[in-house]
Every structure is written in structure tokens, then in C-alpha cells.
Scaffold this active site. Sequence first.
Site, short mmCIF file in Angstrom:
data_model
loop_
_atom_site.label_atom_id
_atom_site.label_comp_id
_atom_site.label_asym_id
_atom_site.label_seq_id
_atom_site.Cartn_x
_atom_site.Cartn_y
_atom_site.Cartn_z
N THR A 29 0.84 -1.20 0.00
CA THR A 29 0.00 0.00 0.00
C THR A 29 0.87 1.25 0.00
O THR A 29 0.61 2.20 -0.73
CB THR A 29 -0.93 0.01 1.23
N LYS A 30 1.90 1.25 0.83
CA LYS A 30 2.82 2.40 0.86
C LYS A 30 3.52 2.55 -0.49
O LYS A 30 3.79 3.65 -0.95
CB LYS A 30 3.87 2.18 1.97
N ASP A 31 3.76 1.41 -1.14
CA ASP A 31 4.50 1.39 -2.40
C ASP A 31 3.63 1.78 -3.59
O ASP A 31 4.08 2.50 -4.49
CB ASP A 31 5.07 -0.01 -2.61
N ARG A 89 3.10 10.76 -4.21
CA ARG A 89 4.30 10.31 -3.50
C ARG A 89 5.56 11.03 -3.95
O ARG A 89 6.48 11.27 -3.16
CB ARG A 89 4.50 8.80 -3.69
N LEU A 100 10.83 4.36 5.91
CA LEU A 100 9.73 4.55 6.84
C LEU A 100 8.86 3.31 6.89
O LEU A 100 8.40 2.81 5.86
CB LEU A 100 8.88 5.75 6.40
#
Length: 858
Positions: free
Chosen positions: A521-523, A650, A691
Site C-alpha cells: 500500500t505504501k508502495d 508520493r 519509513l
Amino acid sequence: MKQSKNEAVFQDEVLTRFELFKSLFLTLPFQRVKDTGTLLPFFAKQCEKGVDQHLTPDEIIKSFFDQHEEFSSEEQRIDLLFRFVQYIERQVVLFDAIEDSSFQMVGRGDDENVLGALIKNAEGNGDMRRKIVSKLKDFSVRLVLTAHPTQFYPGPVLGIINDLIDAIKTNDLHSIHLLLQQLGKTPFINKNKPTPVDEAASLAWFLENVFYKVASEIQSFIDDELDVDTEEVKQLIELGFWPGGDRDGNPNVSVESTKKVAALLRTILFRCYYRDFRIVRRRITFRGVEEYMENLQTLFYDNSFNPVENPADETDNIITNLKAIKNVLEEYHNGLFVEIVDDLLRKVMTFGCFFTTLDIRQDSRILREATNYLIQQNQEATGVPLNYLELNEADKQKALKFKELDLSVGDDADPLTKDTSGVIKLLKEIQRSGSERAAQRFIISNCQQASDILGLRQLFLWSGWKKDALTIDFVPLFETVDDLTRAADVMKTLYSNKEYKAHLKRRGNKQTIMLGYSDSTKDGGYLMANWSIYRAKIELTAISREYDIDLVFFDGRGGPPARGGGKTQRFYASMGKEIANDHIQLTIQGQTISSQYGSLDTARFNIEQLLHAGIISDLKQRVGDTLTKHQQEIIDKLAELSHHKFMDLRTNKLFLPYLETMSPLKALSSINISSRPVKRNSGRELRLEDLRAISFVTSWSQLKQNIPGFYGVGTALQWAEKNNLWKDVQQLYVSSGFFQTLIDNCMMSMTKSNFDITAYMKDDKVYGEFWKNLHAEYQITKEYLLKLSGTSKLMENYPVDRESILARESIVLPLLVIQHYAIRALNSDKLDEAQREDYSKLIARTIFGVINAGRNVA
């Protein structure tokens, strides 16, 4: 009708009772509690009005103190804000207890699908009963408790919550009042940063007080209702454990802490057994069982209170004695009290001498370095070239000879290499004490290539393990979007490898693959992450079936929908025939542990829902759950567009500075909630790739913007409408359980968002346009989700869940205003060192309350 009825019950049993019981706080005999409780409603109302008017946190708080001039100094005002925070923390606990006490009455939207109803339906249907029994023979649900830092309730507070639940169920006002007094004096916060062993002890509370009893009860229910022998169905509910074993990015986990945690789990389990055995001994006072009783007394007592350094696995010994007692009861005493022996026997067969499987996890980069160290120190013995790490993938695989050696790591090795070697050797000891099931899985994080798995197997063989006795499962964890894309090719290479093929054969041709939602998800954003994992599951299933491998998916699902949470059971019930679903394995972490498994009622419900999901996806699979090629192409395009939108965000130069400046991200690294650092490579400047996903998602959650749970979805749906695909998307929502769950969980994430709280940011000179961009996508996504679901408000189809979320958001609104007020103060240059420390503590305390309130429905 059913949902509106449940909503009315929720109003009466939860919301109204909360308002009534809340007043009990004012009667607590603590200094200044009455003043705090009297002022809080006025402060909460001020926060509500100020947020509606898009005022800054400074303006809201100044307005309140202007009306209460008795708090004239900065010190007095900070003190009152702290007291508000502590008061609200305890209101959240009260709400938790009231909601959980009403769980059976309120019900949930999916209640008609509970396991009991399915099994009852099978009573008069021999064919269905046979299918269910057949399914259960090879089916299991494994819940893995992780040590991620969003589980804030310490054991004593969890105990109070459960006692409150019981008292509220019977309206025992005297007990409720005493428990609220206890709650008022019980600290919520660790003074010191917890060690991995501390985290294990904290989570062991759930094992001892919830899972130990519930797992046995559910197994007993199934055995009795389907009239099958426990040994025929085997173990339906398995438990996994990461505290003390998960060393990925956590330098505080060591061989010693892993050993201590394994011993701790064993000791706690034997104390559970001993408590149950005392009941058995109190009731079974007949002749013919004396010898067996004495044997068990010695076994249970010594292992509970006099544990030795390297104990033996006593499971077979315990079972033999319990079965002997059972035989005497049935043969000579009319089966009197045989049910309490059966209950203990079932628990021993479920938990053995280990309680829960302790998983080991480490990053592939660390494992490669450990492999390289042994090659450099023992090149002649290993026969692997010194430039192993520089070889291409094919040559790396050829270079590994899988020799059996017993190599040592010298003092010159780095700490992580020493730890890797040490834990590999330790696993033998843990298995001797608790059987293979005590610790049988090694998870490779950031797994990118077949040599990562083959190299780890070689490490075991260089550490004294033998091929024919290598009782370890190697579990690749594919996390990023790119890794998920390559996953099928990696596994095909492994299945084709002669050595690994032989290893799998010894392990029953069963392969577990872990898929990570948080990092993906972050990626790649919400839609791309979920679709990449689903698509990877289809591809991995096809490859595994081609090689006749029994594939087990282990899902790294977190609490929030942005990390794979949400309505989990609906996700598993919707797996199409092209996805292996014979076993359900998932991580349970953060506040989800206490919210879904913190009481007997909620744990029983959620476990039964998962069991039901696994059975129903096999027995009554909906046609629409197997996606057509055209449907896959549509989701492909939606995910791609959503991904582009998310990546544009991002790569915005303000993305990380915005999080660092406007959210409590920095504070997460300073509060004593976890032994694990907030980011990898903690010594250098923050980079997004370092992170941790949980810190990433938590920061957005504290902002009440929940970007990882929706951003890009609206843009993708808008594109579908403009390109004449809207009817296809609507059909997907109606027919595909996967797509419907994906959208509904997105709506849940948005329901927990409130851009009004941060609307003052639109005027910020640096971040104003950035905030407007986030808000615009929220508005577009909300518009299209409502249109797609045919509803007028988010989560309209789940009114009870919606009401629960909104009530909790209302309780913590003052915490959020205080948090943003403190963050803005810290961002200024007007504070001295002492004031900075006060405001930092204030931020930390608000984080606890907000996350504790943010529990997710099952």
C-alpha cells in the site's frame, strides 16, 4: 429491516448507556476529576464548533480558555489539556466495554453467515454434512499475533475492560463504579520502552485469557455438532506469534530474547493447564485414577512453577495420562465428569507444550550478508565462490551445493550475522522442548529472488541441520508491487529446483507464501496494492497446482483497510476457484488484537466468521467471485490509473515534509510503545523507503486523512465513467465479493477521515495547495463510491459499524484538536526546552487515545 433494528438496539444498548455511565466518572473520588469531567463537555463542544467553522487548533483552544479565565498561565492550561487527554482515554475504555458487552444483542450485518447457522443447516442434509467434514479435515485458520506498535492497552487495562464487560452485562453499578476507580488509578503508558520480551508478555495476555478458552470451545462445538472425533478433524484453529521472533528491522530482538519468549509461552501455557487440572482433580475423586493424577500433578506443577533450562516435550505423556483417566471414567464410573477431561485433552492436543508457533522473520539483505560471511570464512569447505553476492541469479542458484556442515560464526562477524547464526541453532532447542510446531517457520522479508530462499536453506545446512531432519518451512514474503509481480516466477524456479523440491516433499508438499499489504500500500496505493496481491494469488495458485503443491497463503493484514484490514471474513469468503483457499492465515496486529480478540464474545465471533468464510468459499462459491478476463482487465486499468495518481502524490516534493511537519510522525519514534524503531536505518535522515508502513499509515490516520486507504480510487472510477465502463464496474461491485469488499473497506477508511479537522491547512503558505489536492481526491472518491454503491452516505449498508465509528470519532475529536495544537506549537520557535518537552508529551498521549478508539470491525 434487520439492519435498522440492529441500529436501534445499538442506539439503546451502546450510545445511550455510554451517556449514562459516563456520568459515573464525575463521582470518582480523585482529586480534580470532577473539575475535568465538568469542563470536558464544554471543551468538546468548542472543538466541534471550531472544526465545523474550519478554525485553527490555536483559535479553538484560545476561544475555550478565553471563557475560562481561571486558567491564566501556560502551565495551568497545559495541565488541564493533559487531564482532558487522560479523561478521554478512559472514556474510550468505557465505550469499548459497553460496546463489547452488547455484542450479542447488537449483532453485525454479517450475522446470518455465522458458523453455527451453517452447521445447523447441515444436520438434516447428509451430503452437506459430509462436505463440511471433508473440508475441515484439511482446513485451518491461523491467527498470528504481531508486535507492531499500535497495541496500547497494557494487560491490567485489558483485564479491567473484560471485568467491566461482565459488570455492564448485569448492570452491576457497584462493580462498575469500583472498576472505574481502578481504571482511574491504572497507568496506560509505559515509563520505559518495552523490550521484545515485554511485548511478548503483553500479548500473551490474549493467549491466556481469550484464545486458550475460545479455541477449545469452538473446536468442541464443531466436534459435537458434526459428531466427529477431535483427532479426525485435527486442529482447526492455530496460533502464531511474532514478538521475540520477528527481527526484521528490530535490532532489539536477539537470540536470548527469542529463547526467553519461547520459555515464557511454555510456562504460561502450563499454568493454564494447571488451573484446569485442579478442576479435574477436585471433581474426579474416584478409584482407579490415582497414578495418572499424580503423574499429571507433577508434570503440570513443575512446568508451571519450576521450569528447567531445556525442558522436554511432554505432550504425548500428558495425552496418555488424560486418556487413561478418561478410559477409567467410561469403564467404571458411568462417564461421570468425562467432559472436563475431554476439555483439557482437547486443549493439550491443540496447544501441545508450546501454546503458539513462534515465527522467525528477517530481511533477505541480512540473510545474504550472513551467507556471504560464512562463504568468506569457509570458502574451501562450502565450495561457493567468494564473489557469490556479485553473481547473477542463475549462477547464484548453481553455486549453492547444499553441503551439510556445522560452521561457527566468529567474533569478527557483525551483530546481525551472529544473531542469524544463533537463532538458526536455537530453533533445534525450541523444537526439542515444544515439538516441531513450537517454531517451524522462517519468514524472509523483502524476498526478491529464488536464491533468497535457497540461500537460507543453505544457511541451515551450514549450521548443523541435516537435510532429512530439516523441520523448517521457508516462507517468502513478497511485499512491494514489483516483488508481487515477480512472485510467480520466483516460486516456479523453486518448484523446479531439485534440492528444494526434495525439501518440499519431506514437508508434505506444502508451501506457505506470505503477502504483505502494508508495504505494498505504501508502495503502490490502495487499489494497486490490493489488486497486485489478488493477481499474485491467482498466478501463484496456478503455478503451485501445476507442480502439485499444497499452497498456503499467509496474509500480512493489519488493522486499518489501508493495511489489509476491514471486513476480513468477507474477503476470504469471496475467493474464486482460481485462488487456493484451503487454509486461512493472517496477521492480527495493533488495536485490532484488542478490538476483535480482546473479549471472549468478540474473539469467538471473529474466529467463527473466518472458519465460516473458508468453508463457504469452497461449498457455496458464487459464480461472480471468479473474475472473467474482461473483469480482470477492467480492474487492471483501474489499479494502473489509481497507481499513477498515488505516485504523483508520493513523488511530490512536499509529500514527506508534509507528514513530518503536520502529522505526529516524529512523535511516534519517541513514545514507549514498541521495541521496534519507527524506521529502518534509524541513524540517517528520513527517507520514504525506510519509513515503516505502520508509521506511514498511522500518521495519515492521526491526521484523519487516511490517504493510503482511498487515494486514487476516485480518479480511477471517474475515468471508468468517462470511458463507458461504468456499467461494467457496477456489475463488478454487484457480482464480485472481492471487488465489493475492496470498495466497502475503502468506504470504511473514508468514514474514519475528517478533513474538516485540518481544513485550516488550506491557507498554509507552504502546504495549502498540497492539502487541497488531498481533499479534492477525497471528494471525488466519496462521490463515486456513493454512486457505485447506490447509497447516500458512506457505509450506509453497515449502519451499526458506521454508528460505532462515528461515535468513537466524536469522543476523540478533542484529542485531535489538542494534538494539532501541540504540533503547531512545536513547529514554532517560541518555546523553551521545558515547554517543548511538555508539548511533545502531550502529542504522545493523544496518539494513544486516538488509536485505541480507532478499532476496526471484523
